[in-house]
Design a protein around this motif. Structure first.
Motif, short mmCIF file in Angstrom:
data_model
loop_
_atom_site.label_atom_id
_atom_site.label_comp_id
_atom_site.label_asym_id
_atom_site.label_seq_id
_atom_site.Cartn_x
_atom_site.Cartn_y
_atom_site.Cartn_z
N HIS B 219 17.37 25.11 7.19
CA HIS B 219 17.00 25.10 8.08
C HIS B 219 15.78 24.98 8.94
O HIS B 219 15.66 24.74 9.85
N LYS B 220 15.12 25.96 8.03
CA LYS B 220 13.51 26.06 8.61
C LYS B 220 12.15 24.99 8.30
O LYS B 220 11.03 25.56 8.27
N TYR B 221 12.80 24.52 6.77
CA TYR B 221 12.08 24.36 5.90
C TYR B 221 12.78 23.00 4.69
O TYR B 221 14.19 23.38 4.67
N TYR B 222 12.34 22.06 4.35
CA TYR B 222 13.07 21.50 3.32
C TYR B 222 12.35 21.36 2.00
O TYR B 222 10.83 21.69 1.83
N ILE B 223 13.35 21.04 0.41
CA ILE B 223 12.15 21.31 -0.78
C ILE B 223 12.33 19.62 -1.22
O ILE B 223 13.19 19.55 -0.50
N VAL B 224 10.93 19.39 -1.79
CA VAL B 224 11.52 17.92 -1.97
C VAL B 224 11.19 17.85 -3.67
O VAL B 224 9.82 19.03 -4.17
N VAL B 225 11.78 17.47 -4.77
CA VAL B 225 11.56 17.30 -5.71
C VAL B 225 11.14 16.36 -6.22
O VAL B 225 12.64 15.85 -6.20
N ALA B 226 10.17 15.87 -7.19
CA ALA B 226 10.52 14.24 -7.36
C ALA B 226 10.29 13.91 -9.22
O ALA B 226 9.92 15.59 -9.70
N VAL B 227 11.04 13.39 -9.11
CA VAL B 227 11.82 12.86 -10.67
C VAL B 227 11.49 12.13 -11.60
O VAL B 227 11.64 10.81 -10.24
N SER B 228 10.96 12.25 -12.78
CA SER B 228 10.82 11.23 -12.86
C SER B 228 12.58 10.74 -14.17
O SER B 228 12.53 11.50 -14.76
N GLY B 229 12.24 9.83 -15.06
CA GLY B 229 13.84 9.83 -16.09
C GLY B 229 14.72 9.49 -15.19
O GLY B 229 14.89 9.12 -14.37
N THR B 230 16.08 9.25 -16.38
CA THR B 230 17.31 9.19 -16.08
C THR B 230 17.71 10.37 -15.37
O THR B 230 17.53 11.34 -15.62
N LEU B 231 19.08 10.17 -14.42
CA LEU B 231 18.81 11.55 -13.44
C LEU B 231 20.23 11.40 -13.37
O LEU B 231 20.59 10.35 -12.41
N THR B 232 21.36 11.75 -13.75
CA THR B 232 22.61 11.58 -13.73
C THR B 232 22.78 12.52 -12.22
O THR B 232 23.04 13.39 -12.08
N ALA B 234 25.00 14.88 -12.94
CA ALA B 234 25.24 15.93 -12.86
C ALA B 234 23.57 16.54 -13.23
O ALA B 234 23.38 17.63 -12.10
N ASP B 235 23.27 16.05 -13.07
CA ASP B 235 21.49 16.40 -13.08
C ASP B 235 20.78 16.78 -11.47
O ASP B 235 20.24 17.43 -11.80
N GLN B 236 21.62 16.04 -10.99
CA GLN B 236 20.89 16.48 -9.46
C GLN B 236 21.68 17.68 -9.16
O GLN B 236 21.33 18.55 -7.90
N ASP B 237 23.08 17.22 -9.26
CA ASP B 237 23.91 19.05 -9.28
C ASP B 237 22.74 20.09 -9.79
O ASP B 237 22.85 21.98 -9.36
N GLN B 238 22.21 19.95 -10.94
CA GLN B 238 21.62 21.46 -11.59
C GLN B 238 20.08 21.07 -10.58
O GLN B 238 20.22 23.07 -10.67
N ILE B 239 19.96 20.35 -10.21
CA ILE B 239 18.46 20.42 -9.37
C ILE B 239 18.51 21.21 -8.41
O ILE B 239 18.07 21.70 -7.65
N SER B 240 19.69 20.40 -7.70
CA SER B 240 20.26 21.13 -6.77
C SER B 240 20.75 22.99 -6.42
O SER B 240 20.63 23.29 -6.03
N ASN B 241 21.39 23.05 -8.02
CA ASN B 241 21.84 24.12 -7.77
C ASN B 241 20.44 25.30 -8.10
O ASN B 241 20.24 26.56 -7.72
#
Lengths: 164, 282
Positions: B219-232, B234-241
């Motif tokens: 709502h009042k902020y957002y988070i940015v994650v910079a990722v290198s390598g292969t991202l499936t 499932a990985d995205q889901d894991q990061i989101s969690n």
């Protein structure tokens, strides 16, 4: 130290980017904005013993709803509305534009800045106050650096004051 | 006029005319025949076509000598004038070619790995990997590739929505000024969302080379994650969690005022949270 977002806005060619560069790098520059129409930079200043981290957004072009993304104004606490003292068309609609900005960010501190003061003599600068519909807060010259530091000091002081 | 006898000059001219008529009769016939040929398309074609065919054959054989330079100039001019169109047409074709090439190279790498695996001695790790591969029904090379190509979180930014002011950050390596990164990311996000704001959608990912920036809005902020390598996915889901957990634990405060002390505390928490989570994941 507190951080504040400040926006530089005004008509095309009034010297916003030159003011930006003068404040950030302390030298006159002709560089242009990036493709998305905004350039962000920062400078740490100290006002009355308090550190202020100013994140300055230099927005390209006119403040018309259809020309600049409205989101760029979001969260700004300071606005520097810049006009060119030598070009009437840059301050003809100043009152309406300030009103429009107030609808976007009602609580922001707004400073009216007449730039390119080095191109007019003192008499012409004095007469200018009668032709501009809103009170002028500061007359600057991005080229000579005249009043640029003072402008940000005045703005910074008010921003710190409203945060206290 | 008829009654008048011819003058000497007129007599001379009449004689000359008769003589010309007698002497040039064959030429006249030839001229008539040529006229007929020219005015009859079929006859003209019969005469001219073989010559044209001969010339065409000659030009086919000698075209580069006569027109090569002009054609080259023309092609160069056309290519220069249609640069954008050419790129537009070629881009997908090149993309497919590159994809195919990378696929082939990956296959070669896999084969090379399999060969090397088969040559390695039976270390405990090797025995463990062999058993694991058998249990899960995947090849050892696939497992090895997966472990090499795993994604890595390089940077995390917590940014105030709208203003773009940085609330906190964590970075594996030294980067550019983080305040500016936060500001420009917000500008890009604002620009994209303003330009394509059809269904109140939000920018969720930015791809840049081997980097991916995952943006998760709150709502009042957002988070940015910079990722290198292969991202499936499932990985995205894991990061989101991970982000949701972190937000629920650490980002309950009111961030209306952005101060350096607050930012330092949040940055430390980000570091401890993400470094520990990444160790767990590895």
């Amino acid at each position: 130290m507190i951080s504040k977002k400040v926006i530089l806005t005004g008509s095309f060619g009034v010297g916003k980017t030159s003011l930006f560069n003068q404040f950030i790098y302390s030298k006159f520059s002709e560089k242009y904005l990036t493709t998305i129409g905004v350039k962000v930079n920062k400078r740490l200043i100290e006002v009355d013993g308090q550190e202020l981290n100013i994140l300055l957004w230099d927005i390209a072009g006119e403040i018309k709803q259809d020309k600049v993304p409205v989101n760029y104004f979001a969260g700004a606490e300071g606005i520097l509305y810049v006009f060119d003292v030598t070009r009437k068309q840059t301050y003809d609609n100043i009152e309406q534009e300030i009103e429009y900005i107030k609808t976007l960010i009602p609580h922001a501190v707004i400073k009216i800045v007449g730039n390119k003061s080095d191109l007019l003599d003192q008499a012409a600068l004095d007469a200018l106050t009668q032709h501009v519909d809103v009170p002028i807060d500061c007359l600057t010259s991005a080229k000579t650096g005249d009043n640029v530091e003072q402008l940000f000091e005045i703005l910074g002081r008010e921003l710190i004051h409203i945060s206290a | 006029m008829e009654g008048r006898p011819h003058t000497d000059l007129e007599n001379e001219q009449l004689k000359l005319e008769k003589l010309r008529h007698i002497l040039m009769s064959s030429e006249r016939e030839e001229l008539e025949s040529l006229r007929t040929d020219i005015h009859d398309p079929i006859r003209l074609a019969g005469l001219v076509d073989p010559l044209i065919d001969k010339k065409i054959i000659y030009l086919k054989e000698n075209f580069p000598d006569h027109f090569g330079r002009q054609v080259n100039d023309l092609v160069e001019t056309k290519i220069a004038a249609s640069h954008d169109e050419l790129v537009t047409v070629l881009y997908p074709v090149m993309g497919k070619m590159i994809k195919k090439y990378i696929g082939n190279e990956f296959q070669k790498l896999r084969e090379s790995l399999e060969e090397r695996i088969s040559q390695t001695v039976n270390t405990p790790r090797r025995i463990f990997d062999t058993v694991k591969a058998k249990v899960f029904g995947v090849s050892e090379s696939d497992m090895l590739l997966k472990s090499i190509d795993r994604y890595q979180i390089e940077e995390v930014y917590v940014i105030q929505a709208g203003s773009g002011l940085l609330l906190g950050s964590y970075s594996v390596n030294e980067t550019l000024d983080r305040d500016l990164i936060a500001g420009m990311l917000t500008a890009i996000k604002s620009f994209v969302e303003d330009a394509f704001s059809r269904n109140q959608d939000e920018l969720e990912m930015i791809h840049y080379g081997s980097y991916k920036l995952i943006l998760q809005s709150f709502h009042k902020y957002y988070i940015v994650v910079a990722v290198s390598g292969t991202l499936t996915s499932a990985d995205q889901d894991q990061i989101s969690n991970l982000l949701l957990d972190f937000a629920s634990q650490e980002l309950k405060k009111d961030f209306s005022q952005v101060t350096s002390s607050q930012s330092d505390v949040l940055s430390m928490r980000l570091e401890s949270y993400f470094s520990s989570q990444l160790h767990k994941a590895k």
